[in-house]
Design an enzyme around this catalytic site. Structure first.
Site, PDB file in Angstrom:
ATOM      1  CE  LYS A 298     -62.704  48.547  54.665  1.00 62.24           C
ATOM      2  NZ  LYS A 298     -61.863  48.272  53.489  1.00 62.24           N
TER       3      LYS A 298
ATOM      4  N   GLY B 137     -70.620  49.966  47.837  1.00 62.27           N
ATOM      5  CA  GLY B 137     -69.996  48.712  47.435  1.00 62.27           C
ATOM      6  C   GLY B 137     -71.054  47.742  46.951  1.00 62.27           C
ATOM      7  CB  SER B 138     -70.910  44.158  46.297  1.00 60.24           C
ATOM      8  OG  SER B 138     -70.491  43.677  47.556  1.00 60.24           O
TER       9      SER B 138
ATOM     10  CB  THR C 147     -70.210  44.121  51.052  1.00 59.35           C
ATOM     11  OG1 THR C 147     -69.383  43.246  50.289  1.00 59.35           O
ATOM     12  CG2 THR C 147     -69.443  44.600  52.251  1.00 59.35           C
ATOM     13  N   GLY C 148     -73.301  44.983  51.406  1.00 60.10           N
ATOM     14  CA  GLY C 148     -74.297  45.878  52.010  1.00 60.10           C
ATOM     15  C   GLY C 148     -75.195  45.127  52.989  1.00 60.10           C
TER      16      GLY C 148
ATOM     17  CD  GLU D   6     -76.047  55.643  47.258  1.00 55.84           C
ATOM     18  OE1 GLU D   6     -76.522  54.924  46.357  1.00 55.84           O
ATOM     19  OE2 GLU D   6     -76.602  56.679  47.666  1.00 55.84           O
TER      20      GLU D   6
ATOM     21  CB  CYS E 250     -72.701  51.802  40.951  1.00 54.57           C
ATOM     22  SG  CYS E 250     -72.594  53.588  41.063  1.00 54.57           S
TER      23      CYS E 250
ATOM     24  CD  GLU F 260     -72.983  45.647  39.802  1.00 53.29           C
ATOM     25  OE1 GLU F 260     -72.710  44.995  40.820  1.00 53.29           O
ATOM     26  OE2 GLU F 260     -73.019  46.880  39.782  1.00 53.29           O
TER      27      GLU F 260
HETATM   28  P1  NAD Z   1     -67.208  45.336  48.057  1.00 56.90           P
HETATM   29  O1  NAD Z   1     -68.572  45.278  48.650  1.00 56.90           O
HETATM   30  O2  NAD Z   1     -66.466  44.084  47.841  1.00 56.90           O
HETATM   31  O3  NAD Z   1     -66.240  46.256  48.925  1.00 56.90           O
HETATM   32  C1  NAD Z   1     -66.531  47.597  49.239  1.00 56.90           C
HETATM   33  C2  NAD Z   1     -65.830  47.967  50.525  1.00 56.90           C
HETATM   34  O4  NAD Z   1     -66.355  47.166  51.591  1.00 56.90           O
HETATM   35  C3  NAD Z   1     -64.329  47.738  50.534  1.00 56.90           C
HETATM   36  O5  NAD Z   1     -63.726  48.814  51.230  1.00 56.90           O
HETATM   37  C4  NAD Z   1     -64.184  46.433  51.310  1.00 56.90           C
HETATM   38  O6  NAD Z   1     -62.939  46.314  51.947  1.00 56.90           O
HETATM   39  C5  NAD Z   1     -65.299  46.563  52.334  1.00 56.90           C
HETATM   40  N1  NAD Z   1     -65.804  45.298  52.883  1.00 56.90           N
HETATM   41  C6  NAD Z   1     -65.691  44.055  52.378  1.00 56.90           C
HETATM   42  N2  NAD Z   1     -66.320  43.155  53.165  1.00 56.90           N
HETATM   43  C7  NAD Z   1     -66.856  43.860  54.187  1.00 56.90           C
HETATM   44  C8  NAD Z   1     -67.663  43.512  55.318  1.00 56.90           C
HETATM   45  N3  NAD Z   1     -68.039  42.260  55.558  1.00 56.90           N
HETATM   46  N4  NAD Z   1     -68.061  44.499  56.158  1.00 56.90           N
HETATM   47  C9  NAD Z   1     -67.715  45.777  55.935  1.00 56.90           C
HETATM   48  N5  NAD Z   1     -66.952  46.174  54.873  1.00 56.90           N
HETATM   49  C10 NAD Z   1     -66.533  45.228  54.009  1.00 56.90           C
HETATM   50  O7  NAD Z   1     -67.422  46.156  46.702  1.00 56.90           O
HETATM   51  P2  NAD Z   1     -66.349  46.412  45.568  1.00 56.90           P
HETATM   52  O8  NAD Z   1     -66.122  45.125  44.854  1.00 56.90           O
HETATM   53  O9  NAD Z   1     -65.198  47.158  46.155  1.00 56.90           O
HETATM   54  O10 NAD Z   1     -67.147  47.442  44.624  1.00 56.90           O
HETATM   55  C11 NAD Z   1     -67.936  47.036  43.556  1.00 56.90           C
HETATM   56  C12 NAD Z   1     -69.410  47.115  43.901  1.00 56.90           C
HETATM   57  O11 NAD Z   1     -69.737  48.415  44.391  1.00 56.90           O
HETATM   58  C13 NAD Z   1     -70.317  46.914  42.697  1.00 56.90           C
HETATM   59  O12 NAD Z   1     -71.400  46.076  43.047  1.00 56.90           O
HETATM   60  C14 NAD Z   1     -70.831  48.302  42.398  1.00 56.90           C
HETATM   61  O13 NAD Z   1     -72.055  48.343  41.695  1.00 56.90           O
HETATM   62  C15 NAD Z   1     -70.919  48.896  43.757  1.00 56.90           C
HETATM   63  N6  NAD Z   1     -70.907  50.353  43.694  1.00 56.90           N
HETATM   64  C16 NAD Z   1     -72.048  51.045  43.992  1.00 56.90           C
HETATM   65  C17 NAD Z   1     -72.076  52.435  43.897  1.00 56.90           C
HETATM   66  C18 NAD Z   1     -73.312  53.227  44.219  1.00 56.90           C
HETATM   67  O14 NAD Z   1     -73.193  54.427  44.424  1.00 56.90           O
HETATM   68  N7  NAD Z   1     -74.478  52.642  44.285  1.00 56.90           N
HETATM   69  C19 NAD Z   1     -70.930  53.109  43.496  1.00 56.90           C
HETATM   70  C20 NAD Z   1     -69.785  52.388  43.204  1.00 56.90           C
HETATM   71  C21 NAD Z   1     -69.777  50.997  43.309  1.00 56.90           C
END
Ligand code: NAD
Length: 475
Positions: A169, A220-221, A224-225, A242, A276, A374
């Site tokens: 996704k 992602g964030s 959300t993780g 991640e 990130c 962040e």
């Molecule tokens: P996000 O967590 O908002 O979204 C990431 C993904 O999760 C999207 O596809 C979103 O649709 C989905 N999502 C949202 N809510 C969800 C839920 N409740 N359950 C499952 N999936 C859900 O993150 P973002 O704003 O897209 O990305 C930015 C963040 O990602 C920053 O914090 C950044 O540091 C982090 N990031 C980390 C790495 C790494 O490798 N550690 C790499 C890139 C980005």
């Protein structure tokens, strides 16, 4: 008419009843529409992935490698189209978009060489005792908007190499280049092995909680993780997370300000700071603070902020409105608190496109929001330090633990400091070099598990131990 992109399910490109608009952050125009999938489309993808898993899990290393090399080649052969599309949806300048597209093709080819060998743990007169890795099954891959193509590939390829099938996704903000890749690879991988479906954030929890999915790999964030970990707990899905970071860069007094200023600038401002592992807090020794801060600020003046598709742009817009507003809020907070700005912070950001001026703060306090949180945008705090122990403690005073860097002429000292940092990766005198063969993962609240290398591949598998008792009397 707006171009409509389709999803990949069971080897076919599928339309939807409902569509989501995708916006170019440089001008806020709708540049495409993608299917708004829900439970029904997800179920179809799960059925396809489960069916495909039955045969894909029995394939040889060579068959898996051939599929991944075909993905790599499809990306490389269409790189020109893909990087332009990526800039239009993500905002990053063409040069950086090109880097992501070719980087993803290279990542696919490199990860396609990874092989988990069987281990013989005991082989003597009494027993043959061996350990092998078996694929977990169907993987749900969920990716963010900052490196949409790279993140998609680094989930799809190890899934396939381990013998798993995947439902990916993309972020609803940046699905276009990924769906174009889906179209390019639809007939290059067996039906059902790779499925790519789009939808709002609400599609995420449906994936996390789907009983037909065995593992979640998420980037992602941190917020959300945590939700993903909770959702995946119902049936104890395997998870790799991640997450966010607040990476510290430490510049020792023996570093030459003239030589490191430009590198530190890009460590922080590449992809408009939306990385990130971007340098998000820069600690500079007090002996060189003034000279280096001035050199970074001077260099910043030479960098053009603008539409990533225009020649000469170094820093593009913020990818989406929500993040744009958050970054502006952090700048406002710094102003309200009377922190000193070396550049930026004073311009009116109104107008079309999510542009934030390059903003550099001069020695804000450790508890300033811009230091403690962040930022994920083109705003960098520079801070002064006087002793190594003090700066190590300040760098480690974070719930995050993704990466960091040390800049010094004395690499031995750099390594000694690196070993005291509580992060998954530390670079000495460079930034963001990620090897496809080295595990990449966060400590503390920056992640769970790792991607890349054999460690990353193992996360798509279970260990299975088979023991044969050689001297057994059974018949
Ligand atoms: P996000 O967590 O908002 O979204 C990431 C993904 O999760 C999207 O596809 C979103 O649709 C989905 N999502 C949202 N809510 C969800 C839920 N409740 N359950 C499952 N999936 C859900 O993150 P973002 O704003 O897209 O990305 C930015 C963040 O990602 C920053 O914090 C950044 O540091 C982090 N990031 C980390 C790495 C790494 O490798 N550690 C790499 C890139 C980005």
């Amino acid at each position: 008419m707006t171009t409509q992109y389709r999803n990949l399910i069971n080897g076919k490109m599928i339309q939807a009843d409902d569509w989501l608009d995708v916006v170019n952050p440089a001008n806020e125009e709708v540049i495409g529409q993608v299917p708004a999938c829900g439970a029904e489309e997800l179920d179809s993808a799960v059925i396809a992935a489960r069916e495909a898993f039955k045969s894909w899990k029995t394939t040889s290393f060579e068959e898996r490698q051939a599929a991944c090399m075909a993905i790599s080649a499809a990306i490389k052969e269409n790189a020109d189209e893909l990087y332009r599309l990526l800039t239009s949806e993500q905002g990053k300048p063409h040069q950086q978009a090109k880097g992501e597209i070719y980087g993803a093709a290279g990542m696919a080819a490199a990860q396609a060489t990874l092989k988990l060998e069987e281990e013989v743990l005991q082989d003597d007169d009494t027993r043959l005792h061996r350990s092998r890795r078996v694929p977990v099954g169907v993987v749900g891959g969920i990716v963010p908007w900052n490196f949409p193509v790279m993140m998609a590939i680094q989930k799809i390829v190890p899934a396939l190499m381990s013998g798993c099938t995947i439902i990916l996704k993309p972020s609803p903000f940046t699905p276009l280049a990924t769906l174009r890749i889906a179209e390019l690879i639809a007939d290059k991988v067996p039906a059902g092995t790779v499925n790519i479906i789009t939808g709002e954030d609400s599609l995420g929890p449906l994936i996390t909680q789907h009983p037909g999915i065995d593992k979640i790999t998420f980037t992602g964030s941190t917020a959300t993780g945590k939700k993903i970990m909770e959702g995946a707990s119902a049936d104890l899905k395997r998870i790799t997370l991640e997450l966010g970071g607040n990476d510290a860069s430490i510049v020792l007094p023996d570093a030459d300000p003239k030589k490191v200023a430009e590198q530190l600038f890009w460590a922080s401002f590449s992809n408009a700071g939306q990385i990130c592992v971007a340098a998000k807090r820069i600690y500079i020794h007090e002996d060189i603070y003034d000279e280096l801060a001035e050199a970074i600020a001077e260099y910043a003046k030479t960098v053009k902020v603008g539409d990533g598709s225009e020649q000469g742009t170094g820093v593009g817009p913020i990818q989406n409105k929500k993040q744009y507003e958050r970054v502006l809020e952090l700048i406002e907070d710094a102003k309200d608190n009377g922190y000193k700005f070396l550049t930026g912070g004073d311009k009116d950001p109104s107008g079309t496109g999510y542009y934030v001026p390059i903003t550099i703060l001069d020695n804000p306090p450790e508890d300033a929001r811009i230091v403690a949180e962040e930022q994920f945008g083109p705003v960098m705090p520079l801070m002064k330090f006087s002793s190594e122990d003090e700066v190590i403690a300040r760098a480690n005073a974070s719930d995050y633990g993704l990466a960091g860097s040390v800049w010094t002429a004395d690499t031995e000292k750099g390594v000694a400091i690196a070993e005291q940092l509580e992060t998954g990766t530390v670079w000495i005198n460079e930034y963001m070099h990620l090897s496809p063969f080295a595990p990449f993962g966060g400590h503390k609240q920056s992640g769970f598990g790792a991607e890349y290398g054999l460690d990353g591949l193992r996360e798509f598998t279970y260990p299975q131990v088979i023991t044969v008792k050689k001297d057994a009397e059974v018949a």
